[in-house]
Design an enzyme around this catalytic site. Structure first.
Site, PDB file in Angstrom:
ATOM      1  N   THR A 159     108.747 113.126  82.805  1.00 49.26           N
ATOM      2  CA  THR A 159     109.028 112.668  81.441  1.00 49.26           C
ATOM      3  C   THR A 159     109.436 111.211  81.608  1.00 49.26           C
ATOM      4  O   THR A 159     110.042 110.848  82.626  1.00 49.26           O
ATOM      5  CB  THR A 159     110.171 113.460  80.779  1.00 49.26           C
ATOM      6  N   HIS A 160     109.070 110.370  80.663  1.00 52.39           N
ATOM      7  CA  HIS A 160     109.328 108.914  80.766  1.00 52.39           C
ATOM      8  C   HIS A 160     108.718 108.336  82.036  1.00 52.39           C
ATOM      9  O   HIS A 160     109.199 107.339  82.558  1.00 52.39           O
ATOM     10  CB  HIS A 160     110.832 108.610  80.732  1.00 52.39           C
ATOM     11  N   ASN A 199      68.654 108.913  48.398  1.00 49.45           N
ATOM     12  CA  ASN A 199      70.109 109.137  48.453  1.00 49.45           C
ATOM     13  C   ASN A 199      70.459 110.551  48.917  1.00 49.45           C
ATOM     14  O   ASN A 199      71.335 110.733  49.762  1.00 49.45           O
ATOM     15  CB  ASN A 199      70.742 108.854  47.083  1.00 49.45           C
ATOM     16  N   LYS A 245      76.102 104.833  59.599  1.00 45.42           N
ATOM     17  CA  LYS A 245      75.330 105.324  60.741  1.00 45.42           C
ATOM     18  C   LYS A 245      75.694 104.679  62.071  1.00 45.42           C
ATOM     19  O   LYS A 245      75.902 105.373  63.071  1.00 45.42           O
ATOM     20  CB  LYS A 245      73.832 105.172  60.468  1.00 45.42           C
ATOM     21  N   SER A 303      85.161  95.836  94.698  1.00 48.40           N
ATOM     22  CA  SER A 303      85.462  94.491  94.222  1.00 48.40           C
ATOM     23  C   SER A 303      84.518  93.524  94.905  1.00 48.40           C
ATOM     24  O   SER A 303      84.139  93.719  96.059  1.00 48.40           O
ATOM     25  CB  SER A 303      86.910  94.144  94.559  1.00 48.40           C
ATOM     26  N   LYS A 324      88.921  97.161  98.321  1.00 51.92           N
ATOM     27  CA  LYS A 324      89.131  97.813  97.031  1.00 51.92           C
ATOM     28  C   LYS A 324      88.155  98.954  96.746  1.00 51.92           C
ATOM     29  O   LYS A 324      86.974  98.879  97.039  1.00 51.92           O
ATOM     30  CB  LYS A 324      89.001  96.787  95.889  1.00 51.92           C
ATOM     31  N   GLU A 338      88.976 103.786  83.743  1.00 56.97           N
ATOM     32  CA  GLU A 338      89.395 102.613  82.968  1.00 56.97           C
ATOM     33  C   GLU A 338      88.468 102.421  81.778  1.00 56.97           C
ATOM     34  O   GLU A 338      88.902 102.066  80.675  1.00 56.97           O
ATOM     35  CB  GLU A 338      89.367 101.356  83.843  1.00 56.97           C
ATOM     36  N   GLN A 392      75.323 102.850  53.878  1.00 55.09           N
ATOM     37  CA  GLN A 392      74.381 102.720  54.995  1.00 55.09           C
ATOM     38  C   GLN A 392      75.129 102.338  56.279  1.00 55.09           C
ATOM     39  O   GLN A 392      74.622 102.554  57.383  1.00 55.09           O
ATOM     40  CB  GLN A 392      73.334 101.653  54.646  1.00 55.09           C
ATOM     41  N   TYR A 446      76.115 106.888  44.895  1.00 53.37           N
ATOM     42  CA  TYR A 446      75.673 106.182  46.098  1.00 53.37           C
ATOM     43  C   TYR A 446      75.859 104.675  45.954  1.00 53.37           C
ATOM     44  O   TYR A 446      75.591 104.090  44.909  1.00 53.37           O
ATOM     45  CB  TYR A 446      74.188 106.483  46.372  1.00 53.37           C
TER      46      TYR A 446
HETATM   47  N1  ARG Z   1      68.990 103.502  54.357  1.00 49.44           N
HETATM   48  C1  ARG Z   1      69.769 104.065  53.292  1.00 49.44           C
HETATM   49  C2  ARG Z   1      71.102 104.616  53.844  1.00 49.44           C
HETATM   50  O1  ARG Z   1      71.196 104.739  55.008  1.00 49.44           O
HETATM   51  C3  ARG Z   1      69.003 105.158  52.651  1.00 49.44           C
HETATM   52  C4  ARG Z   1      69.332 105.335  51.226  1.00 49.44           C
HETATM   53  C5  ARG Z   1      68.698 104.287  50.422  1.00 49.44           C
HETATM   54  N2  ARG Z   1      69.005 104.456  49.058  1.00 49.44           N
HETATM   55  C6  ARG Z   1      68.939 103.445  48.203  1.00 49.44           C
HETATM   56  N3  ARG Z   1      69.251 103.698  46.974  1.00 49.44           N
HETATM   57  N4  ARG Z   1      68.563 102.255  48.574  1.00 49.44           N
HETATM   58  O2  ARG Z   1      72.026 104.889  53.152  1.00 49.44           O
END
Ligand code: ARG
Length: 456
Positions: free
Chosen positions: A154-155, A109, A324, A276, A282, A289, A321, A316
């Protein structure tokens, strides 16, 4: 192999692994995981929780793992639960018993909180570098166009004359603030959570300050529950990147419009344009875009993490998780967008003639004509009314303020003289707006210089 096999036997259903494993995405933090563990091991040796010899063995082993991954001679085992498991298991495989001591006084953690903070800090540096490169490109192109008159809107209606240089420098200012926000975010990101343990700290006499110092952190977290469960630095980065992408999407929208035949203010280089499959004529601004479109992903990433964190009890929870993939996606998207806009801008061809034509057609010097009358002693509100009638007269008779005769002007007011013509000349209109932050060429050059100095 599961780190926690003792409690459950570790023989898990593959569907549990499918939802539980994070190595598919957290493996990109291998460098941070290993470097963080090296600092932890050195500290454990220094305070005597393990021997100095064991610490040295661990650090050497970890260094070998890092070098081998970098060199491509060690593949990360994607069947592991997460990157922390892989590194620890590989270390123990390589150096034996000492490897089993690495995780003393640590939990995944506080380890994962450390890894993310280190990873984000490195990415913030990278993104700031890319943002600076785009600011430099904006300054360079702006410098060549401090006298290129174009309509300001503007606008989306032609409003008053500005220059292309002034226009581009508006985006440079936005990016300067983005850089400032990212710098600020990095300061709060570099607070060390290690030592928080699973949630309640640890009984070992850790020297957290020494770990912070080794890793270049600004300080240590002051509450172990907060240390493992705070992700507001990540939310802050996603907010900052959302704002950055908003700026890039507005710039992109301008380029899309300007590439159209309706505007034709700019042509993108062939190697930064697409075509295109059916329409041979084109040439499309797909780049801008896509940057405009990808902005939505980053907003989505911010919403993902806000929603994941909302109402989570301390400390935690595995929900975290989910931070990420959202973070990585936002970082990758901002990275790609900044990286492509810079060369696209540098290689684009702007069309001052078309800008000038557009500027000449929309009565955008009407305010300047009123200001001329004010200089002759007419109250602004009266001047505003007179010029309004002049513009109507021009529209009804297919004329412009520039090509009305002096006699015609005088039918509307006796204050008009031959000096009205230079006063409503478009470049003169721009040059007269000679205040700090204004579009006068000298002022824009000042802004360019200040901006270049700001990014060093
Ligand atoms: N893969 C977990 C995360 O990204 C790591 C922490 C895991 N901790 C646990 N108590 N299972 O948060």
């Amino acid at each position: 192999m599961k780190l926690w096999a003792g409690r459950t036997g570790g023989d898990v259903d593959e569907r549990l692994s499918a939802i539980n494993n994070s190595i598919g995405f957290d493996s990109r933090m291998y460098r941070e995981d290993i470097t963080g563990s090296m600092a932890h091991a050195r500290m454990l040796g220094r305070v005597g929780v393990i021997t100095e010899a064991e610490a040295a063995q661990i650090v050497d082993g970890l260094k070998g793992i890092l070098d081998d991954i970098d060199a491509g001679t060690l593949d990360i085992d994607m069947t592991c639960e997460d990157i922390h498991t892989f590194v620890e298991a590989t270390l123990t495989q390589r150096i034996g018993t000492a490897g089993k001591k690495l995780h003393t006084a640590r939990s995944r953690n506080d380890q994962v909180a450390l890894d993310i903070r280190m990873y984000l800090s490195a990415q913030i540096d990278r993104l700031i570098g890319l943002a600076k490169a785009l600011v430099r490109a904006l300054c360079d192109v702006a410098e060549a166009h401090t006298e290129t008159v174009m309509p300001g809107y503007t606008h989306l209606q032609r409003a008053q004359p500005v220059t292309l240089g002034h226009y581009l420098m508006a985006y440079a200012q936005m990016l300067l603030r983005d850089i400032d926000r990212l710098t600020d975010c990095k300061r709060r990101t570099l607070v060390l959570p290690l030592g928080s343990g699973a949630l309640a700290g640890t009984t070992y006499p850790l020297d957290r300050g020494y770990v912070a110092e080794q890793l270049g952190f600004n300080g240590i977290s002051m509450n172990s529950l907060d240390g493992v469960s705070d992700r507001d630095f990540a939310l802050e980065l996603l907010s900052d990147l959302s704002i950055l992408m908003t700026h890039l999407s507005r710039f992109s929208e301008e380029i899309c419009l300007w590439c159209s035949w309706e505007f034709k203010f700019v042509t993108l280089a062939d190697n930064f344009s697409t075509g295109s499959s059916i329409m041979p004529q084109k040439k499309n601004p797909d780049i801008t875009e896509l940057v405009r479109g990808k902005t939505g992903r980053v907003y989505g990433d911010l919403m993902t993490l806000l929603t994941a964190m909302k109402a989570l009890p301390l400390a935690y929870n595995k929900d975290m998780q989910e931070d990420k993939e959202a973070l990585f996606d936002a970082i990758d998207t901002a990275d790609l967008s900044l990286s492509v806009l810079e060369p696209m801008l540098r290689t684009a061809t702007f069309h001052p003639d078309n800008m000038r034509k557009a500027a000449a057609a929309g009565f955008i010097n009407a305010t300047d004509c009123a200001d001329y009358m004010v200089r002759k002693g007419v109250p602004f509100r009266d001047a505003y009314g007179i010029v309004g009638r002049l513009v109507r007269h021009c529209i009804e008779n297919g004329r412009t303020l520039e090509n009305l005769t002096l006699e015609e002007y005088r039918e509307f007011s006796p204050v008009f003289d031959a000096d009205v013509y230079p006063a409503i000349d478009l470049l003169a209109c721009v040059s007269l707006r000679d205040i700090p932050g204004g579009p006068a060429p000298g002022r824009v050059r000042e802004t360019i210089e200040a901006t270049r100095n700001a990014i060093g």
